[in-house]
Write an enzyme that holds these catalytic residues in place. Structure first.
Site, PDB file in Angstrom:
ATOM      1  N   SER A 179      30.286  33.459  38.390  1.00  0.00           N
ATOM      2  CA  SER A 179      30.282  34.327  37.207  1.00  0.00           C
ATOM      3  C   SER A 179      31.708  34.684  36.843  1.00  0.00           C
ATOM      4  O   SER A 179      32.581  34.773  37.721  1.00  0.00           O
ATOM      5  CB  SER A 179      29.506  35.619  37.502  1.00  0.00           C
ATOM      6  OG  SER A 179      29.673  36.543  36.444  1.00  0.00           O
ATOM      7  N   TYR A 193      28.152  43.075  42.612  1.00  0.00           N
ATOM      8  CA  TYR A 193      27.862  41.771  41.997  1.00  0.00           C
ATOM      9  C   TYR A 193      29.149  40.959  41.847  1.00  0.00           C
ATOM     10  O   TYR A 193      29.198  39.770  42.215  1.00  0.00           O
ATOM     11  CB  TYR A 193      27.187  41.979  40.631  1.00  0.00           C
ATOM     12  CG  TYR A 193      26.938  40.682  39.908  1.00  0.00           C
ATOM     13  CD1 TYR A 193      25.966  39.784  40.364  1.00  0.00           C
ATOM     14  CD2 TYR A 193      27.671  40.335  38.766  1.00  0.00           C
ATOM     15  CE1 TYR A 193      25.743  38.576  39.705  1.00  0.00           C
ATOM     16  CE2 TYR A 193      27.448  39.139  38.104  1.00  0.00           C
ATOM     17  CZ  TYR A 193      26.487  38.264  38.581  1.00  0.00           C
ATOM     18  OH  TYR A 193      26.260  37.070  37.932  1.00  0.00           O
TER      19      TYR A 193
END
Ligand code: NAP
Length: 252
Positions: A138, A151
Site C-alpha cells: 500500500s 496498517y
C-alpha cells in the site's frame, strides 16, 4: 515469466483487487488458484477464471503452508504467487484493542511472510524456471497515513521483506516485486468500518491495480505505485521525511 499456462496462486481473490487480478491472469492464459474465506464469492470468481478455489483463513496456524501444499498436490507445480489478502484499520492506536492490532499483523504481515517463505521453499523443490511473487502492499507503507499507524506499519514491513526476498531469490530466476495501491474502489473501506472520505486521491478501479500486478509477475516492473503520481509523495516521504510530515499534517 510467461503467464500462459502458469499456475498462479492469488490470495484475497474473493473480491476487489484479488478478483480483478485473478480474472486478468486468466485472460492472459494462467491457471489461477483463487484463495479466500468466502466460499460462494470465491467459487464465482474461480468460475469466471476457469480456475479453482481454495478456502482458508490465512490467520489460522498452518493455513498458509497447507494452501501451498494443496496447490502443489493439485497441479504438481507452482509458478507464481500474488500475496494480496489484507485488511485495514483506521483510528488512533490507543483506541484499538490488542486483538485488533494482532489481527492486522497476523493477516497483513505474519501470513504474508509465511506465504513468501512457502512459495520460496516450493520453488526450490521444482526444476529451475522463471517464476514470480508479487506482494500487494500500500502507499500507506511508503508515506505513513495518519490515523492508520498499524496498517501502515504492516505494509512497510512487507515492502522490506519483498525487497530482501527478491535479493535472496535473484539467482534462482524468481522475480519478486510489489504493487503499492493508493485508493482503490473495493469493499476494503466498508470492511474496515471507516469509509474513504477524502476527495484526493480519487479511487481507481481494481482492474488498474490488477494490470500493475501482471506487469510485476511478467518481470516488467519491480515496484509499482498505482496511480503513478503517488510515487512523488512516496519518494518525498523517504527523501525529506521532516518536511513531508509537515506538509501531510497541513494538507492531510
Ligand atoms: N482498497 C484500497 O484502497 C487498497 C489500498 C492499498 C492497498 N490495498 C490492499 O489491497 C489488498 C486487497 O484489498 P482490496 O482493496 O481488494 O479489499 P477487499 O475487497 O476487502 O479484499 C480483501 C481480500 O482479503 C481476503 N481476506 C481478508 N481476511 C482474510 C483472512 N483472514 N484469510 C484469508 N483471506 C482474507 C478477503 O477474502 P474473504 O472475504 O473471502 O475472506 C478478500 O478477498 C489488501 O492487502 C489491501 O491492504 C487496498
Amino acid at each position: 515469466m510467461q503467464l500462459s499456462d502458469a499456475v498462479v496462486l492469488v490470495t484475497g481473490a474473493s473480491g476487489g483487487i484479488g478478483a480483478a487480478t485473478a480474472e486478468l491472469l486468466a485472460a492472459r492464459g494462467a491457471r489461477v488458484v483463487c484463495a479466500g474465506r468466502d466460499e460462494a464469492a470465491l467459487a464465482a470468481v474461480a468460475a469466471r477464471c476457469g480456475g479453482s478455489a481454495l478456502t482458508a483463513d490465512l490467520r489460522e496456524p498452518g493455513a498458509v503452508d497447507a494452501l501451498v501444499e494443496e496447490v502443489l498436490t493439485r497441479y504438481g507445480r507452482l509458478d507464481a504467487v500474488v500475496a494480496n489478502a489484507g485488511i485495514g484499520h483506521a483510528g488512533a492506536v490507543a483506541a484499538m484493542t490488542a486483538e485488533q492490532v494482532t489481527s492486522l499483523v497476523d493477516l497483513n504481515v505474519r501470513s504474508t511472510l509465511l506465504l513468501g517463505r512457502a512459495a520460496a521453499a516450493a520453488f526450490t523443490t521444482q526444476p529451475p524456471a522463471d517464476r514470480a511473487i508479487c506482494f500487494v502492499t500500500s502507499i500507506a507503507g511508503a508515506v505513513g497515513v495518519s490515523g492508520e499507524s498499524v496498517y501502515s506499519a504492516t505494509k512497510a514491513a512487507v515492502e522490506a521483506f519483498a525487497l530482501l526476498l527478491g535479493e535472496e531469490l535473484r539467482d534462482q530466476r524468481v522475480h519478486v516485486g510489489t504493487v503499492l495501491p493508493g485508493i482503490v474502489d473495493t469493499a476494503f473501506f466498508d470492511r474496515r468500518g471507516a469509509p474513504y472520505d477524502r476527495r484526493v486521491p480519487r479511487p481507481v478501479p481494481p482492474s488498474r491495480v490488477a494490470r500493475a500486478v501482471v506487469d510485476v509477475l511478467a518481470g516488467r516492473r519491480r515496484r509499482v505505485v498505482v496511480p503513478r503520481w503517488l510515487a512523488v509523495p512516496a519518494w518525498l516521504a523517504g527523501a525529506v521525511p521532516g518536511p513531508y510530515r509537515a506538509l501531510a499534517r497541513r494538507f492531510g
